[in-house]
Design a protein around this motif. Structure first.
Motif, PDB file in Angstrom:
ATOM      1  N   LYS A   1       0.535  -1.473   0.206  1.00 27.82           N
ATOM      2  CA  LYS A   1      -0.465   0.587  -0.129  1.00 27.82           C
ATOM      3  C   LYS A   1       1.140   1.310  -0.246  1.00 27.82           C
ATOM      4  O   LYS A   1       1.922   1.378   0.484  1.00 27.82           O
ATOM      5  N   MET A   2       0.447   2.347  -0.239  1.00 28.70           N
ATOM      6  CA  MET A   2       0.761   3.533  -0.886  1.00 28.70           C
ATOM      7  C   MET A   2       0.148   4.454  -0.502  1.00 28.70           C
ATOM      8  O   MET A   2      -0.970   4.595  -0.390  1.00 28.70           O
ATOM      9  N   LEU A   3       0.360   5.121   0.853  1.00 29.25           N
ATOM     10  CA  LEU A   3      -0.161   6.021   1.422  1.00 29.25           C
ATOM     11  C   LEU A   3      -0.978   6.721   0.633  1.00 29.25           C
ATOM     12  O   LEU A   3      -0.159   7.819   0.384  1.00 29.25           O
ATOM     13  N   VAL A   4      -1.931   7.837   1.007  1.00 33.79           N
ATOM     14  CA  VAL A   4      -2.479   8.769  -0.191  1.00 33.79           C
ATOM     15  C   VAL A   4      -2.445  10.261   0.653  1.00 33.79           C
ATOM     16  O   VAL A   4      -2.333  11.391   0.137  1.00 33.79           O
ATOM     17  N   ALA A   5      -3.759  10.097   1.595  1.00 34.63           N
ATOM     18  CA  ALA A   5      -3.836  10.742   2.841  1.00 34.63           C
ATOM     19  C   ALA A   5      -3.431  10.572   3.887  1.00 34.63           C
ATOM     20  O   ALA A   5      -4.254   9.544   4.762  1.00 34.63           O
ATOM     21  N   SER A   6      -3.657  11.517   5.207  1.00 30.79           N
ATOM     22  CA  SER A   6      -3.314  10.801   6.888  1.00 30.79           C
ATOM     23  C   SER A   6      -4.308  12.159   7.881  1.00 30.79           C
ATOM     24  O   SER A   6      -4.113  13.548   6.764  1.00 30.79           O
ATOM     25  N   SER A   7      -4.721  12.272   7.752  1.00 29.85           N
ATOM     26  CA  SER A   7      -5.621  12.419   8.732  1.00 29.85           C
ATOM     27  C   SER A   7      -6.292  12.180  10.255  1.00 29.85           C
ATOM     28  O   SER A   7      -6.030  11.310  10.333  1.00 29.85           O
ATOM     29  N   ARG A   8      -6.463  13.281  10.839  1.00 28.09           N
ATOM     30  CA  ARG A   8      -6.764  12.936  12.306  1.00 28.09           C
ATOM     31  C   ARG A   8      -8.428  13.518  12.930  1.00 28.09           C
ATOM     32  O   ARG A   8      -8.048  15.323  12.568  1.00 28.09           O
ATOM     33  N   VAL A   9      -8.773  12.904  13.140  1.00 23.33           N
ATOM     34  CA  VAL A   9     -10.116  14.141  13.739  1.00 23.33           C
ATOM     35  C   VAL A   9     -10.645  13.749  15.234  1.00 23.33           C
ATOM     36  O   VAL A   9     -10.172  12.591  15.736  1.00 23.33           O
ATOM     37  N   THR A  10     -10.870  14.372  15.505  1.00 20.92           N
ATOM     38  CA  THR A  10     -11.095  14.718  16.701  1.00 20.92           C
ATOM     39  C   THR A  10     -12.640  14.925  17.818  1.00 20.92           C
ATOM     40  O   THR A  10     -13.663  15.680  16.420  1.00 20.92           O
ATOM     41  N   LEU A  11     -13.278  14.406  18.306  1.00 20.10           N
ATOM     42  CA  LEU A  11     -14.619  14.077  18.108  1.00 20.10           C
ATOM     43  C   LEU A  11     -15.377  14.033  19.817  1.00 20.10           C
ATOM     44  O   LEU A  11     -14.297  13.359  21.156  1.00 20.10           O
ATOM     45  N   LEU A  12     -16.372  14.803  19.882  1.00 23.64           N
ATOM     46  CA  LEU A  12     -16.696  14.875  21.427  1.00 23.64           C
ATOM     47  C   LEU A  12     -17.346  13.500  21.906  1.00 23.64           C
ATOM     48  O   LEU A  12     -17.830  12.817  21.079  1.00 23.64           O
TER      49      LEU A  12
END
Length: 227
Positions: A194-205
Motif C-alpha cells: 500500500k502507498m499512503l494517499v492521505a493522512s487525517s486526524r479527527v477529534t470528537l466529543l
C-alpha cells in the motif's frame, strides 16, 4: 440550494404519489435514505445519483457494509477471515456483493474531479465518516460529534486505483476521542503493498446528551431507552 432540495423532494413526492395511486406498499426508510443520498451527492460532489428514479441498490449496499463494520468491530474473533466460512456464509456473500457494487460506482468516476483524480473533499468525508463510526462504537453507541478534522493529501488517486481506508484510535477518553485515518492505494499486483494517499486526524466529543426528541433511541446501559 433551495432548488436542489426542491427538485429532490419533488422526485420523492412523485414516487409516493404513484405508489399511492397504485395501492402499492413502500419502504419509507429506503425512500428517505435515497433522498438523502441524492441531496448529499449533488450538493457535495455535483453528481446526480438520481437513486429515487433508478434503484441501483447502493443505499442498501451502504447499510449492509456499515452493519458489517459494526459487527466486525465488536466481534471477539475475526470470523470474516475463516477460509471455509467465507465460502458458505450468506451474510459475507451479501457483504462482498455490496462492496463490489460500491467499487463499481467508485470506478465509474462519480467521486472524481474533472481530471479524474480523487477529490480531496471526498477523502475528508471518508475520514470523518470512519472516525465517527469508530467513536460511536467505542463510546458504547452513545452520541458523538466531530469538533476538528485535519487532513494531509500526500499523493493522488486516479480513476481505477484500488483505494482502502483504515481508522485507528489514538485516544479513547470519556469525553474526547482522537482518531487517525489513513487512505492508501494498493499495488495492482499485490493488495498487501500500500502507498499512503492521505493522512487525517479527527477529534470528537463523545457521550453527549441526547435531545428529548430522540429519547426513543437505544443507548448503552439503558435497556433500550435513554434516561
Amino acid at each position: 440550494m433551495f432548488s436542489l432540495f426542491g427538485e429532490a423532494t419533488d422526485r420523492l413526492c412523485k414516487k409516493l404519489d404513484a405508489a399511492a395511486s397504485d395501492g402499492e406498499d413502500v419502504e419509507m426508510e429506503s425512500f428517505f435514505s435515497r433522498l438523502t443520498l441524492d441531496i448529499i451527492d449533488k450538493a457535495v460532489f455535483n453528481y446526480d445519483f438520481d437513486s429515487l428514479s433508478v434503484d441501483t441498490g447502493i443505499v442498501e449496499a451502504i447499510y449492509t457494509v456499515l452493519k458489517e463494520v459494526e459487527d466486525r468491530s465488536t466481534s471477539p474473533i475475526p470470523f470474516w477471515e475463516i477460509p471455509k466460512w467465507k465460502d458458505i456464509s450468506q451474510k459475507l456473500k451479501k457483504v462482498n456483493a455490496a462492496l463490489k457494487l460500491g467499487r463499481a460506482i467508485f470506478a465509474s468516476g462519480s467521486p472524481f474531479d474533472p481530471v479524474e483524480v480523487l477529490h480531496g473533499g471526498v477523502s475528508a468525508l471518508i475520514t470523518k465518516a470512519l472516525a465517527s463510526m469508530g467513536a460511536h462504537i467505542a463510546s458504547g453507541f452513545n452520541r458523538i460529534a466531530g469538533i476538528q478534522l485535519t487532513i494531509n493529501h500526500l499523493k493522488s488517486t486516479v480513476l481505477g486505483d484500488f483505494t482502502v481506508a483504515k481508522a485507528m484510535p489514538i485516544n479513547v477518553g470519556k469525553s474526547i476521542q482522537v482518531w487517525d485515518v489513513h487512505l492508501s492505494k494498493c499495488d495492482s499486483s499485490n493488495s498487501e503493498i500500500k502507498m499512503l494517499v492521505a493522512s487525517s486526524r479527527v477529534t470528537l466529543l463523545c457521550n453527549l446528551p441526547v435531545p428529548e426528541t430522540l429519547a426513543w433511541l437505544p443507548r448503552s446501559g439503558s435497556e433500550g431507552r435513554v434516561t
